[in-house]
Design a protein around this motif. Structure first.
Motif, PDB file in Angstrom:
ATOM      1  N   HIS A   1       0.805  -1.255  -0.058  1.00  0.00           N
ATOM      2  CA  HIS A   1       0.052  -0.039  -0.122  1.00  0.00           C
ATOM      3  C   HIS A   1       0.982   1.129   0.024  1.00  0.00           C
ATOM      4  O   HIS A   1       0.397   2.535  -0.136  1.00  0.00           O
ATOM      5  N   LEU A   2       2.298   1.282   0.188  1.00  0.00           N
ATOM      6  CA  LEU A   2       2.933   2.252   0.192  1.00  0.00           C
ATOM      7  C   LEU A   2       3.789   2.417  -1.102  1.00  0.00           C
ATOM      8  O   LEU A   2       4.089   1.440  -1.660  1.00  0.00           O
ATOM      9  N   GLY A   3       4.001   3.587  -1.526  1.00  0.00           N
ATOM     10  CA  GLY A   3       4.846   3.938  -2.550  1.00  0.00           C
ATOM     11  C   GLY A   3       6.227   3.369  -2.476  1.00  0.00           C
ATOM     12  O   GLY A   3       6.678   3.533  -1.260  1.00  0.00           O
ATOM     13  N   ALA A   4       7.123   3.194  -3.293  1.00  0.00           N
ATOM     14  CA  ALA A   4       8.419   2.715  -3.154  1.00  0.00           C
ATOM     15  C   ALA A   4       9.349   3.614  -2.278  1.00  0.00           C
ATOM     16  O   ALA A   4      10.073   3.238  -1.574  1.00  0.00           O
ATOM     17  N   ALA A   5       9.242   4.850  -2.619  1.00  0.00           N
ATOM     18  CA  ALA A   5       9.918   5.847  -1.714  1.00  0.00           C
ATOM     19  C   ALA A   5       9.820   5.888  -0.332  1.00  0.00           C
ATOM     20  O   ALA A   5      10.517   6.121   0.334  1.00  0.00           O
ATOM     21  N   VAL A   6       8.568   5.583  -0.059  1.00  0.00           N
ATOM     22  CA  VAL A   6       8.096   5.795   1.540  1.00  0.00           C
ATOM     23  C   VAL A   6       8.403   4.534   2.036  1.00  0.00           C
ATOM     24  O   VAL A   6       9.177   4.134   3.104  1.00  0.00           O
TER      25      VAL A   6
ATOM     26  N   ASN B   1      -9.915   0.165 -12.343  1.00  0.00           N
ATOM     27  CA  ASN B   1      -9.050   1.568 -12.174  1.00  0.00           C
ATOM     28  C   ASN B   1      -9.352   2.188 -10.958  1.00  0.00           C
ATOM     29  O   ASN B   1      -9.378   3.554 -10.997  1.00  0.00           O
ATOM     30  N   SER B   2      -9.561   1.512  -9.807  1.00  0.00           N
ATOM     31  CA  SER B   2      -9.791   2.382  -8.525  1.00  0.00           C
ATOM     32  C   SER B   2      -9.035   1.546  -7.520  1.00  0.00           C
ATOM     33  O   SER B   2      -8.546   0.403  -7.681  1.00  0.00           O
ATOM     34  N   TRP B   3      -8.282   2.337  -6.560  1.00  0.00           N
ATOM     35  CA  TRP B   3      -7.474   1.985  -5.530  1.00  0.00           C
ATOM     36  C   TRP B   3      -8.349   1.676  -4.451  1.00  0.00           C
ATOM     37  O   TRP B   3      -9.337   2.177  -4.044  1.00  0.00           O
ATOM     38  N   GLY B   4      -7.886   0.758  -3.527  1.00  0.00           N
ATOM     39  CA  GLY B   4      -8.608   0.415  -2.237  1.00  0.00           C
ATOM     40  C   GLY B   4      -8.096   1.509  -1.121  1.00  0.00           C
ATOM     41  O   GLY B   4      -7.449   2.378  -1.492  1.00  0.00           O
ATOM     42  N   ARG B   5      -8.976   1.629  -0.353  1.00  0.00           N
ATOM     43  CA  ARG B   5      -9.021   2.825   0.506  1.00  0.00           C
ATOM     44  C   ARG B   5      -7.880   3.242   1.341  1.00  0.00           C
ATOM     45  O   ARG B   5      -7.609   4.347   1.780  1.00  0.00           O
ATOM     46  N   LEU B   6      -7.386   2.046   1.580  1.00  0.00           N
ATOM     47  CA  LEU B   6      -5.945   2.213   2.532  1.00  0.00           C
ATOM     48  C   LEU B   6      -4.619   2.361   1.627  1.00  0.00           C
ATOM     49  O   LEU B   6      -3.373   2.714   2.076  1.00  0.00           O
ATOM     50  N   ILE B   7      -4.809   2.253   0.141  1.00  0.00           N
ATOM     51  CA  ILE B   7      -3.517   2.507  -0.473  1.00  0.00           C
ATOM     52  C   ILE B   7      -3.043   3.962  -0.687  1.00  0.00           C
ATOM     53  O   ILE B   7      -3.925   4.558  -0.541  1.00  0.00           O
ATOM     54  N   PHE B   8      -1.804   3.814  -0.553  1.00  0.00           N
ATOM     55  CA  PHE B   8      -0.928   5.205  -0.351  1.00  0.00           C
ATOM     56  C   PHE B   8      -1.254   6.014   0.807  1.00  0.00           C
ATOM     57  O   PHE B   8      -0.621   7.147   0.994  1.00  0.00           O
TER      58      PHE B   8
END
Length: 199
Positions: free
Chosen positions: A124-129, A185-192
């Motif tokens: 759920h986290l981007g690579a940089a984070v 084309n939608s993300w789960g609510r906890l993504i990012f």
């Protein structure tokens, strides 16, 4: 317990850094010759080793950090995945739900890795984070885990703790797991969502 990361893109690098930070040995592999990324792996830390896919899949716990479309190619590396725990770090963003039989993407992945115990997590986290030290302002960065196997979820929660994260179990793949899965084309609510847990 032995660990491997399959896929050595931005997410694979971020995961390898977490192992290196904590002095835990991990193998990294792609479908490429390991010599082509061995120096890159060694630069992250002495305990990060580049190996072939065939060698990497011998590990007990395997992070699947490839593009979603490539997971089936990895699954072909073994006839059965019995005794292995797969951590599904893929995101099936843009994949039509009908291509997955209407199931959550991680259930679809679980069927491909026959015999494995599967945990959805660290995606759920981007690579940089994800690459950053998870110790933040006196707390620990949260990672969400979902699985239909409680023992596997507990095992990966313990690993997440060892890597410095705060694991939060969401329940089964079709329940809480949907919060950390892309659907079409939608993300789960906890993504990012970059959340920090304070004990």
């Amino acid at each position: 317990m032995s660990y491997a990361i399959i896929g050595f893109g931005n997410i694979g690098h971020a995961l390898a850094k977490a192992f290196a930070r904590n002095g835990i040995e991990v193998t990294v592999a792609t479908t490429r010759d390991p010599e082509s990324f061995a120096a890159d792996a060694a630069a992250i830390g002495a305990k990060v080793t580049a190996k072939t896919l065939a060698e990497a899949v011998k590990a007990d716990i395997i992070f699947l950090a490839v593009r979603f479309e490539a997971h089936a190619d990895v699954a072909e590396a073994l006839p059965t995945w019995q005794g292995k725990t797969i951590i599904d770090v893929t995101n099936a963003y843009g994949v039509p739900p009908e291509d997955l039989g209407g199931q959550p993407s991680s259930k679809f992945v679980a069927q491909t890795f026959r015999g494995a115990r599967l945990v959805k997590g660290f995606n759920h986290l981007g690579a940089a984070v994800l690459a950053q030290d998870p110790a933040v302002h006196g707390g620990r960065r949260a990672v969400f885990l979902a699985s239909d196997d409680d023992n596997a979820a507990a095992e990966i929660a313990a690993l997440a703790e060892n890597l410095g994260f705060a694991p939060i179990k969401l329940g089964g793949l079709s329940e809480g797991g949907l919060l950390v899965q892309a659907r079409g084309n939608s993300w789960g609510r906890l993504i990012f969502k970059d959340l920090v847990k304070f004990d």
